[in-house]
Design a protein around this motif. Structure first.
Motif, PDB file in Angstrom:
ATOM      1  N   PRO A   6       5.350  12.237 -12.409  1.00  0.00           N
ATOM      2  CA  PRO A   6       4.078  12.886 -12.711  1.00  0.00           C
ATOM      3  C   PRO A   6       2.958  12.278 -11.866  1.00  0.00           C
ATOM      4  N   PHE A   7       2.111  13.139 -11.328  1.00  0.00           N
ATOM      5  CA  PHE A   7       1.076  12.774 -10.375  1.00  0.00           C
ATOM      6  C   PHE A   7       0.105  11.750 -10.971  1.00  0.00           C
ATOM      7  N   MET A   8      -0.198  10.690 -10.193  1.00  0.00           N
ATOM      8  CA  MET A   8      -1.137   9.612 -10.550  1.00  0.00           C
ATOM      9  C   MET A   8      -0.728   8.842 -11.814  1.00  0.00           C
ATOM     10  N   MET A   9       0.554   8.801 -12.117  1.00  0.00           N
ATOM     11  CA  MET A   9       1.047   8.053 -13.277  1.00  0.00           C
ATOM     12  C   MET A   9       2.090   7.043 -12.790  1.00  0.00           C
ATOM     13  N   LEU A  10       2.045   5.869 -13.367  1.00  0.00           N
ATOM     14  CA  LEU A  10       3.009   4.834 -13.034  1.00  0.00           C
ATOM     15  C   LEU A  10       3.848   4.516 -14.266  1.00  0.00           C
ATOM     16  N   THR A  11       5.149   4.443 -14.066  1.00  0.00           N
ATOM     17  CA  THR A  11       6.030   4.033 -15.148  1.00  0.00           C
ATOM     18  C   THR A  11       6.149   2.507 -15.131  1.00  0.00           C
ATOM     19  N   VAL A  12       6.793   1.962 -16.144  1.00  0.00           N
ATOM     20  CA  VAL A  12       6.987   0.513 -16.210  1.00  0.00           C
ATOM     21  C   VAL A  12       7.808   0.035 -15.014  1.00  0.00           C
ATOM     22  N   SER A  13       8.830   0.782 -14.638  1.00  0.00           N
ATOM     23  CA  SER A  13       9.649   0.377 -13.491  1.00  0.00           C
ATOM     24  C   SER A  13       8.843   0.452 -12.191  1.00  0.00           C
ATOM     25  N   ASP A  14       7.911   1.421 -12.084  1.00  0.00           N
ATOM     26  CA  ASP A  14       7.034   1.489 -10.913  1.00  0.00           C
ATOM     27  C   ASP A  14       6.139   0.255 -10.846  1.00  0.00           C
ATOM     28  N   VAL A  55       0.840  -1.203   0.000  1.00  0.00           N
ATOM     29  CA  VAL A  55       0.000   0.000   0.000  1.00  0.00           C
ATOM     30  C   VAL A  55       0.874   1.251   0.000  1.00  0.00           C
ATOM     31  N   TYR A  56       1.924   1.258   0.819  1.00  0.00           N
ATOM     32  CA  TYR A  56       2.809   2.417   0.906  1.00  0.00           C
ATOM     33  C   TYR A  56       3.555   2.651  -0.415  1.00  0.00           C
ATOM     34  N   VAL A  57       4.034   1.580  -1.044  1.00  0.00           N
ATOM     35  CA  VAL A  57       4.744   1.719  -2.319  1.00  0.00           C
ATOM     36  C   VAL A  57       3.812   2.283  -3.390  1.00  0.00           C
ATOM     37  N   ILE A  58       2.586   1.767  -3.455  1.00  0.00           N
ATOM     38  CA  ILE A  58       1.626   2.285  -4.443  1.00  0.00           C
ATOM     39  C   ILE A  58       1.332   3.756  -4.163  1.00  0.00           C
ATOM     40  N   TYR A  59       1.133   4.085  -2.911  1.00  0.00           N
ATOM     41  CA  TYR A  59       0.863   5.478  -2.535  1.00  0.00           C
ATOM     42  C   TYR A  59       2.030   6.382  -2.938  1.00  0.00           C
ATOM     43  N   GLN A  60       3.255   5.967  -2.607  1.00  0.00           N
ATOM     44  CA  GLN A  60       4.439   6.770  -2.953  1.00  0.00           C
ATOM     45  C   GLN A  60       4.550   6.975  -4.458  1.00  0.00           C
ATOM     46  N   ARG A  61       4.342   5.925  -5.224  1.00  0.00           N
ATOM     47  CA  ARG A  61       4.485   6.028  -6.680  1.00  0.00           C
ATOM     48  C   ARG A  61       3.390   6.887  -7.298  1.00  0.00           C
TER      49      ARG A  61
END
Length: 176
Positions: free
Chosen positions: A79-87, A68-74
């Protein structure tokens, strides 16, 4: 107290004769008297395994909180509310770590219930751990020998799991 007649061991069958298991006498061994020390040691081991089960539940809960914390941090990072492939790979790795901990917990509980180690589950857990490693690999910085080693471990674990799971089907003969 009545004494039973001694049980004679069966003679080896000669070639050409057939004996069924019904004809052979049943040989019973005397019950094994357990040593008091062994009982105490088994009780200590069972207590230790129960402590490990409790600790594994704490690790699982901590792992879920970490996911949960990792998802929240990412999600709050630029860029806000965006996940990269590495994320996404990092989040997958966190999920897989929690799933592996759950598999280990299941192994522990099966050991507590049945007093045997579930080999098939242990191999499945190891296969999942290797799969997590493969998902997290960055192939740009890998030594080719390391890649071959991971491949060999994956294939051998998969083959072992298949061999343990394999149940041959009876051959059906055609009826005339």
């Amino acid at each position: 107290m009545e004494s039973k007649p001694p049980v004679r061991p069966s003679s080896p069958s000669r070639p050409g004769t057939s004996r069924t298991t019904r004809d052979e006498p049943e040989v019973k061994l005397a019950p094994v008297v357990e040593d008091g020390l062994l009982k105490v040691l088994h009780a200590v081991i069972h207590f230790a395994v129960r402590v490990l089960a409790v600790l594994m539940v704490l690790v699982i809960l901590w792992g879920v909180a970490d996911v949960v914390y990792v998802i929240y941090q990412r999600l709050i990072a630029e860029p806000f509310m965006m996940l990269t492939v590495s994320d996404i790979l990092l989040i997958f790795g966190s999920f897989m770590a929690v799933l592996i901990a759950i598999e280990i917990f299941i192994n522990i509980t099966l050991y507590i219930k049945h007093d045997t180690l579930p080999i098939k589950m242990v191999i499945a857990t190891a296969l999942m751990a290797v799969a997590r490693k493969v998902i997290m690999l960055d192939f740009k910085d890998l030594d080719p020998a390391y890649t071959v080693g991971i491949a060999a471990v994956t294939v051998s674990l998969g083959l072992t799991y298949w061999l343990i799971s394999y149940k041959p089907q009876p051959v059906k003969t055609e009826e005339r």
